[in-house]
Design an enzyme around this catalytic site. Structure first.
Site, PDB file in Angstrom:
ATOM      1  N   HIS A 113       0.862  -1.185   0.000  1.00  0.00           N
ATOM      2  CA  HIS A 113       0.000   0.000   0.000  1.00  0.00           C
ATOM      3  C   HIS A 113       0.898   1.235   0.000  1.00  0.00           C
ATOM      4  O   HIS A 113       2.024   1.196   0.516  1.00  0.00           O
ATOM      5  CB  HIS A 113      -0.844  -0.054   1.279  1.00  0.00           C
ATOM      6  CG  HIS A 113      -1.924   0.966   1.372  1.00  0.00           C
ATOM      7  ND1 HIS A 113      -1.687   2.265   1.750  1.00  0.00           N
ATOM      8  CD2 HIS A 113      -3.261   0.878   1.160  1.00  0.00           C
ATOM      9  CE1 HIS A 113      -2.831   2.930   1.779  1.00  0.00           C
ATOM     10  NE2 HIS A 113      -3.809   2.115   1.412  1.00  0.00           N
TER      11      HIS A 113
ATOM     12  N   GLN B  23      -5.235  -4.988   6.735  1.00  0.00           N
ATOM     13  CA  GLN B  23      -6.292  -5.876   6.204  1.00  0.00           C
ATOM     14  C   GLN B  23      -6.238  -7.260   6.843  1.00  0.00           C
ATOM     15  O   GLN B  23      -6.882  -8.188   6.360  1.00  0.00           O
ATOM     16  CB  GLN B  23      -6.165  -6.014   4.673  1.00  0.00           C
ATOM     17  CG  GLN B  23      -6.287  -4.715   3.918  1.00  0.00           C
ATOM     18  CD  GLN B  23      -7.670  -4.070   4.029  1.00  0.00           C
ATOM     19  OE1 GLN B  23      -8.643  -4.696   4.452  1.00  0.00           O
ATOM     20  NE2 GLN B  23      -7.758  -2.802   3.676  1.00  0.00           N
TER      21      GLN B  23
ATOM     22  N   ASP C 277       2.457  -4.669   7.718  1.00  0.00           N
ATOM     23  CA  ASP C 277       1.262  -3.838   7.594  1.00  0.00           C
ATOM     24  C   ASP C 277       0.046  -4.763   7.701  1.00  0.00           C
ATOM     25  O   ASP C 277      -0.281  -5.491   6.762  1.00  0.00           O
ATOM     26  CB  ASP C 277       1.324  -3.123   6.234  1.00  0.00           C
ATOM     27  CG  ASP C 277       0.021  -2.425   5.871  1.00  0.00           C
ATOM     28  OD1 ASP C 277      -0.977  -2.599   6.589  1.00  0.00           O
ATOM     29  OD2 ASP C 277       0.016  -1.726   4.843  1.00  0.00           O
TER      30      ASP C 277
ATOM     31  N   CYS D  61      -4.690   2.731  -3.637  1.00  0.00           N
ATOM     32  CA  CYS D  61      -3.380   3.093  -3.065  1.00  0.00           C
ATOM     33  C   CYS D  61      -2.318   2.042  -3.370  1.00  0.00           C
ATOM     34  O   CYS D  61      -1.431   1.787  -2.546  1.00  0.00           O
ATOM     35  CB  CYS D  61      -3.464   3.344  -1.566  1.00  0.00           C
ATOM     36  SG  CYS D  61      -4.452   4.785  -1.165  1.00  0.00           S
TER      37      CYS D  61
ATOM     38  N   LYS E 221     -11.061  -0.109  10.358  1.00  0.00           N
ATOM     39  CA  LYS E 221     -11.282  -1.250   9.455  1.00  0.00           C
ATOM     40  C   LYS E 221     -11.691  -2.497  10.233  1.00  0.00           C
ATOM     41  O   LYS E 221     -11.740  -3.594   9.689  1.00  0.00           O
ATOM     42  CB  LYS E 221     -10.001  -1.537   8.661  1.00  0.00           C
ATOM     43  CG  LYS E 221      -9.593  -0.401   7.715  1.00  0.00           C
ATOM     44  CD  LYS E 221      -8.348  -0.769   6.943  1.00  0.00           C
ATOM     45  CE  LYS E 221      -7.703   0.411   6.251  1.00  0.00           C
ATOM     46  NZ  LYS E 221      -8.444   0.934   5.105  1.00  0.00           N
TER      47      LYS E 221
END
Ligand SMILES: Cc1ncc(COP(=O)(O)O)c(C=O)c1O
Length: 414
Positions: free
Chosen positions: A129, A209, A206, A372, A232
């Site tokens: 991202h 998600q 990261d 992104c 999220k």
């Protein structure tokens, strides 16, 4: 997996906690499939935040009055809850930020700017991202370090042979996305971290998600740093998390300076307070921390294994339905254990923005764009894609509505 975890989610009961899912536009009930951007917030989370404002609102760490003490305890306990949720050792390892992006920047500025120099390598993946890609690119420019990218193969997975070639003794950092927000790929972040450590490098994962959608244990991954966002995962906007190993965070310079993070200040110099407060200057996101705590309680009541199973099931269903259309190009691995709960695709002859606008006419909310991940879209050879992303309240019937609406797009554009 326990028997309890094998039971599926009670989606009907879950939906009752989300009044927003009852919204109608032009007489049609909203179908919300933009969860990778932001999930909806259930009543217990909204209630926890509103109770906080109604009953306990005050600034933290500063007052000795009752309300400030209550707010401080709630704020500190939110750190403990996050630590427990992701398998960290304690609140010292949990820094609250604004979002995943700020968590990336914190390490880039605190560690990257101070520790990197010419000859050092930062190894990213081609599916990063922009939160990570742009940040490390800029830090590399400022320090003279190099950025290298682990290739994504034609199935949408990382080429791990390439990873083994790239990660070497010059590597200072491996930063990888746990679950790709475009391809849906679940990456072998434990293996990447082990490769980084073999060569004396650090790992940054990261998890924007991943944490919302599956059980994550940072100690199992052995990640040095791990980041995610509250908005999220059924929580509020305005709060993100940076996990860092305590021994590393102890050594790092703060990224932002100000009140609330110091031990001693004189006209000449200052020293820093304890972890994690050293990285949280100024008035922090207190109500948001209360909301994040409530969101974690809510998710754990559902059971993260069940959340994961539900999303995998929906992603596999969406993948199969879209693949059966014949004129749809889907990006990333087929549905299954190495795909998270999202599917990005293009309909032949129709721009992603046009398709998304037609889906909106059917009140199906999806996202169009590069999500992104511009360099990844360049590699895929498309300027944009349409992304449907799922959460605990979504159903197969909602995916069917998306599929039905494709005919309108064909009629108008193809
Ligand atoms: C994989 C990934 N990383 C980072 C981010 C950035 O998250 P935030 O906007 O909350 O900082 C996102 C958000 O879409 C994401 O999907």
């Amino acid at each position: 997996m326990s028997q309890q975890n094998l039971e599926s989610l009670d989606v009907e009961a879950i939906r009752e906690e989300f009044p927003i899912l009852e919204r109608e536009f032009d007489g049609q009930q909203v179908v919300y499939l933009d969860n990778a951007a932001t999930t909806q917030t259930p009543d217990p989370v909204v209630d926890a935040m509103s109770d906080y404002y109604r009953e306990s609102n005050a600034n933290v760490h500063r007052g000795i009055h009752h309300l400030s003490q209550e707010a401080s305890i709630a704020y500190e306990e939110a750190h403990d809850r996050v630590a427990e949720f992701i398998g960290a050792d304690g609140r010292e390892e949990i820094v609250f930020t604004k979002n995943t992006t700020e968590s990336e920047n914190l390490i880039a500025y605190s560690w990257g700017l101070n520790e990197l120099g010419p000859g050092d390598e930062i190894v990213l993946t081609e599916m990063e991202h922009h939160a990570s890609l742009v940040t490390w690119q800029q830090i590399a420019k400022r320090t003279g370090a190099n950025v290298e990218y682990i290739r994504v193969d034609e199935t949408g997975r990382l080429d791990m042979d390439h990873a083994r070639d790239l990660i070497g003794d010059d590597t200072a950092l491996v930063s990888a996305v746990h679950v790709s927000n475009t391809l849906g790929t679940v990456n072998p972040v434990g293996e990447l971290t082990a490769l980084a450590h073999e060569h004396g490098a650090l790992s940054f994962i990261d998890g924007a998600q991943a944490v919302p959608n599956r059980p994550v244990d940072v100690s199992e991954i052995d990640a040095d740093f791990y980041a995610f966002s509250g908005h999220k995962m059924a929580g509020p906007t305005g709060i993100g998390v940076l996990y860092g190993k305590q021994s590393l965070l102890e050594e790092l310079e703060p990224y932002l300076y100000g009140g609330g993070m110091i031990r001693k200040v004189t006209f000449e110099d200052s020293t820093w307070g304890e972890l994690p407060w050293k990285f949280e200057p100024g008035t922090p996101p207190i109500a948001e921390a209360v909301g994040l705590h409530a969101a974690i309680d809510w998710l754990e009541d559902l059971g993260m294994e069940r959340v994961q199973a539900h999303e995998e099931e929906l992603a596999a269903y969406a993948y199969d339905q879209l693949a059966a259309e014949g004129d749809v190009e889907i990006y990333g691995p087929e549905g299954g254990a190495d795909r998270g709960g999202l599917v990005s695709f293009n309909l032949d002859g129709v721009h992603a923005h046009d398709l998304t606008s037609i889906l909106n006419d059917h009140t199906v909310a999806v996202r169009a764009g590069d999500h992104c991940t511009q360099p990844l879209h360049d590699k895929l050879g498309v300027p944009a894609s349409t992304r449907a992303s799922f959460y605990v309240y979504n159903t197969r019937e909602e995916i069917d509505k998306l599929i039905d609406a494709l005919d309108d797009a064909r009629a108008l554009f193809a």
